[in-house]
Scaffold this motif. Structure first.
Motif, short mmCIF file in Angstrom:
data_model
loop_
_atom_site.label_atom_id
_atom_site.label_comp_id
_atom_site.label_asym_id
_atom_site.label_seq_id
_atom_site.Cartn_x
_atom_site.Cartn_y
_atom_site.Cartn_z
N SER A 171 -9.96 -37.44 18.22
CA SER A 171 -9.78 -38.39 19.33
C SER A 171 -8.65 -39.36 19.03
CB SER A 171 -11.08 -39.14 19.60
OG SER A 171 -12.11 -38.26 19.98
N ILE A 172 -8.60 -39.84 17.77
CA ILE A 172 -7.52 -40.75 17.38
C ILE A 172 -6.16 -40.04 17.46
CG2 ILE A 172 -6.54 -42.05 15.45
CD1 ILE A 172 -9.40 -42.72 14.59
N SER A 231 -11.59 -38.29 14.39
CA SER A 231 -10.21 -38.07 13.94
C SER A 231 -9.40 -37.38 15.03
CB SER A 231 -10.20 -37.21 12.67
OG SER A 231 -10.86 -37.85 11.62
N SER A 265 -8.49 -45.45 9.81
CA SER A 265 -7.18 -46.07 10.10
C SER A 265 -6.35 -46.26 8.84
CB SER A 265 -7.38 -47.42 10.80
OG SER A 265 -7.87 -48.39 9.90
N LEU A 318 -14.27 -46.72 11.39
CA LEU A 318 -12.96 -46.79 12.03
C LEU A 318 -11.91 -47.32 11.06
CD1 LEU A 318 -11.96 -46.09 14.88
CD2 LEU A 318 -12.23 -48.51 15.48
N PHE A 351 -7.16 -49.14 19.87
CA PHE A 351 -8.07 -48.03 20.13
C PHE A 351 -8.69 -48.07 21.53
CE2 PHE A 351 -7.92 -48.40 15.56
CZ PHE A 351 -7.71 -47.09 15.19
N ILE A 374 -9.57 -44.63 23.08
CA ILE A 374 -10.22 -43.56 22.34
C ILE A 374 -11.35 -42.92 23.14
CG2 ILE A 374 -11.90 -45.06 21.17
CD1 ILE A 374 -11.46 -43.37 18.64
#
Length: 457
Positions: free
Chosen positions: A436-437, A434, A321, A317, A333, A347
């Motif tokens: 999902s972020i 990625s 980031s 993570l 998140f 997330i």
């Protein structure tokens, strides 16, 4: 137990111990000294080294162990970041603070037997620096204890209490491989006894070291628990004591949390059972001691794997980031607000469902159970980080995630770039996280636009 109840119980414990030694103090004096004890134990950063921890050390039925237990954690500079103001009258004549730490004064204006005994029991000298790695907190706590108790107890009993507090210095390697830490302490007590004419018999000295071993082993008893969940719970309680940023879950960053985990991991990898528990003159009995050693080794082995898995997931993570916001709070998140007009999605709203990983052995089952236990909110600080760790485990398996240890170390030391580190993982996993972020960022932007619009109505 609230603070008022703790204070009342502290007064009762202190009074009972003094009475058992034939010392009868006024109600006002009992309250005054108990209040001093509680000042240190209720400092705002205390999370593990609190009165609840002290209670475990004061139920042996031995008044000397009880008094040593009450006083042994008064000063804890790495947690409190200061010496409590009301302890300074007992220290100012002997200790000086400089830019690079606390030092014992090079010379005194008067002779003080209690202070001299503390010096000899702790094997330090005038002018010495007080190092956090060599019993700084225990030395200062023992000196405060000795000076507080000096008007009421004979020097022989104060010396025994000081000796017990000395042995609570944890995780030391012996200076002589032919002697244990308790045996070395016994020698120093014998010298003090002779030099200060304390009239302690050899039986008294041996008993004192046995009492010290009992107190010291109780102080770190969590390492020897047969329940690894309890061991990790205590470990997690210690995290915020020396990582104060973790108290504010809205602000601490991924890197803040990772550094806390990393330091804990380094400590767990350094420790071995023989540095944790003491054995002396059948204290504890051999069977009990062997059980403590066995449980300690088991707890350390499981915790090393557990922490490595947590570190791998947080490293992933962190590497992601760094591409868009290096100092983003970890809570970004997975935080959810109860504000109906402004929902902070997490997330997990965008990660796909994956078939649960099936443990291949008992160790894997234990660690998955520990992660689930944390998800139930029983361990500080992050429920959601364990959910994320479980997601990673489900995707790439237990064995694979453990094998990332050296790569994680290289990434943390920045020998590996974030891009190079991420390239070591399955591309499909990186793509899923990625994406999902990215969806999470878009959703939060939309929520902010909606909120602004709603506020302007």
């Amino acid at each position: 137990m609230n603070q008022t109840e703790s204070l009342f119980q502290c007064r009762h414990i202190f009074q009972s111990a003094m009475t058992a030694l034939g010392v009868f103090l006024t109600k006002e004096k009992i309250e005054e000294i108990s209040d001093l004890i509680m000042e240190g134990l209720t400092e705002k950063w205390r999370n593990f080294h609190t009165f609840n921890h002290i209670l475990m050390l004061t139920n042996t039925g031995d008044p000397l162990i009880t008094l040593a237990g009450l006083f042994h954690d008064l000063v804890y500079l790495q947690i409190d970041e200061k010496i409590i103001f009301n302890y300074t009258p007992y220290l100012n004549s002997f200790i000086i603070e400089k830019k690079d730490g606390f030092f014992i004064k090079s010379q005194l204006t008067y002779s003080d037997d209690c202070f001299s005994i503390v010096l000899k029991i702790f094997d330090v000298n005038l002018g010495d620096s007080l190092s956090q790695f060599k019993g700084q907190n225990e030395f200062l706590s023992a000196l405060v204890a000795g000076k507080i108790l000096q008007p009421y107890l004979p020097l022989s009993l104060i010396t025994r209490i000081i000796t017990m507090i000395e042995l609570t210095i944890p995780f030391r390697q012996t200076k002589d491989e032919n002697e244990t830490i308790p045996q070395q302490l016994q020698k120093r007590l014998e010298i003090v006894n002779q030099e200060f004419n304390l009239d302690l018999s050899q039986a008294n000295i041996i008993t004192t070291i046995c009492q010290a071993v009992k107190l010291a082993n109780l102080d770190v008893s969590g390492f020897g628990t047969s329940n690894v969940q309890n061991f990790l719970k205590n470990t997690w309680l210690l995290l915020p004591e020396t990582n104060h940023c973790l108290y504010d879950s809205q602000k601490y960053t991924i890197q803040d949390y990772r550094l806390a985990l990393e330091n804990t991991n380094k400590f767990i990898n350094f420790i071995s059972p023989n540095l944790v528990f003491h054995h002396y003159h059948n204290e504890p009995d051999l069977i009990t001691f062997q059980e403590l050693i066995k449980n300690c080794q088991n707890n350390l082995d499981i915790s090393r794997l557990y922490l490595q898995i947590k570190l791998t997931s947080i490293a992933l993570l962190e590497a992601l980031s760094l591409h868009f916001c290096p100092n983003i709070p970890l809570n970004f998140f997975w935080n959810v607000s109860n504000n109906a007009n402004f929902k902070y999605v997490s997330i997990f709203d965008f990660l796909p469902s994956i078939l649960p990983y099936k443990p291949q052995n008992n160790i894997e089952k234990i660690i998955l159970d520990l992660l689930t236990f944390e998800c139930q909110g029983n361990i500080f600080p992050d429920i959601s980080h364990s959910l994320f760790t479980i997601f990673i485990l489900n995707y790439i398996s237990f064995e694979t995630i453990v094998n990332y240890k050296s790569q994680c170390d290289s990434f943390f030391s920045r020998q590996l770039t974030p891009q190079d580190f991420l390239s070591l993982f399955p591309p499909s996993l990186i793509s899923i996280i990625s994406s999902s972020i990215e969806q999470l960022l878009h959703q939060k932007q939309d929520s902010l636009r909606f909120l602004k619009h709603w506020e302007n109505q």
